[in-house]
Design a protein around this motif. Structure first.
Motif, PDB file in Angstrom:
ATOM      1  N   PRO A  45       0.815  -1.222   0.000  1.00  0.00           N
ATOM      2  CA  PRO A  45       0.000   0.000   0.000  1.00  0.00           C
ATOM      3  C   PRO A  45       0.848   1.272   0.000  1.00  0.00           C
ATOM      4  O   PRO A  45       0.407   2.312  -0.462  1.00  0.00           O
ATOM      5  N   ASN A  46       2.075   1.193   0.487  1.00  0.00           N
ATOM      6  CA  ASN A  46       2.972   2.361   0.533  1.00  0.00           C
ATOM      7  C   ASN A  46       3.836   2.473  -0.712  1.00  0.00           C
ATOM      8  O   ASN A  46       4.764   3.261  -0.745  1.00  0.00           O
ATOM      9  N   GLY A  47       3.564   1.669  -1.711  1.00  0.00           N
ATOM     10  CA  GLY A  47       4.386   1.647  -2.917  1.00  0.00           C
ATOM     11  C   GLY A  47       5.418   0.540  -2.817  1.00  0.00           C
ATOM     12  O   GLY A  47       5.800   0.118  -1.740  1.00  0.00           O
ATOM     13  N   GLY A  48       5.836   0.045  -3.952  1.00  0.00           N
ATOM     14  CA  GLY A  48       6.792  -1.055  -3.960  1.00  0.00           C
ATOM     15  C   GLY A  48       6.088  -2.393  -3.794  1.00  0.00           C
ATOM     16  O   GLY A  48       4.891  -2.524  -4.080  1.00  0.00           O
ATOM     17  N   HIS A  78       9.972  -5.638   2.501  1.00  0.00           N
ATOM     18  CA  HIS A  78       9.477  -4.676   1.511  1.00  0.00           C
ATOM     19  C   HIS A  78      10.607  -4.370   0.532  1.00  0.00           C
ATOM     20  O   HIS A  78      11.769  -4.259   0.921  1.00  0.00           O
ATOM     21  N   HIS A  79      10.222  -4.202  -0.756  1.00  0.00           N
ATOM     22  CA  HIS A  79      11.226  -3.932  -1.805  1.00  0.00           C
ATOM     23  C   HIS A  79      10.658  -2.932  -2.795  1.00  0.00           C
ATOM     24  O   HIS A  79       9.453  -2.861  -3.009  1.00  0.00           O
ATOM     25  N   GLU A  80      11.566  -2.187  -3.412  1.00  0.00           N
ATOM     26  CA  GLU A  80      11.161  -1.193  -4.411  1.00  0.00           C
ATOM     27  C   GLU A  80      10.750  -1.874  -5.721  1.00  0.00           C
ATOM     28  O   GLU A  80       9.830  -1.432  -6.382  1.00  0.00           O
ATOM     29  N   THR A  81      11.480  -2.924  -6.107  1.00  0.00           N
ATOM     30  CA  THR A  81      11.169  -3.623  -7.352  1.00  0.00           C
ATOM     31  C   THR A  81      10.645  -5.019  -7.025  1.00  0.00           C
ATOM     32  O   THR A  81      10.850  -5.539  -5.927  1.00  0.00           O
ATOM     33  N   LYS A  82       9.986  -5.616  -8.000  1.00  0.00           N
ATOM     34  CA  LYS A  82       9.377  -6.922  -7.773  1.00  0.00           C
ATOM     35  C   LYS A  82      10.416  -8.042  -7.712  1.00  0.00           C
ATOM     36  O   LYS A  82      10.179  -9.085  -7.143  1.00  0.00           O
TER      37      LYS A  82
END
Length: 59
Positions: free
Chosen positions: A37-40, A54-58
């Motif tokens: 929900p917070n992006g990423g 949590h990660h920026e890219t998949k």
């Protein structure tokens, strides 16, 4: 004689608890990559509400 009995009980408890810990279920071993929900992206274990990372890219 009492000392031997104490060590016998301690030894029994140690092995009993060790056996119980080995047989404890660890839960699902599936992991899901879902949009955060917070992006990423978030990695969640099967059946869990919280993300394990949590990660920026998949990738």
């Amino acid at each position: 004689m009492l000392i031997f009995r104490m060590f016998g009980v301690a030894n029994f408890l140690y092995h009993y608890l060790k056996q119980e810990l080995v047989q404890m279920p660890r839960g699902p071993k599936t992991h899901h990559v879902v949009p955060s929900p917070n992006g990423g992206w978030a990695v969640k274990r099967g059946g869990s509400n919280r993300a394990s990372s949590h990660h920026e890219t998949k990738q």
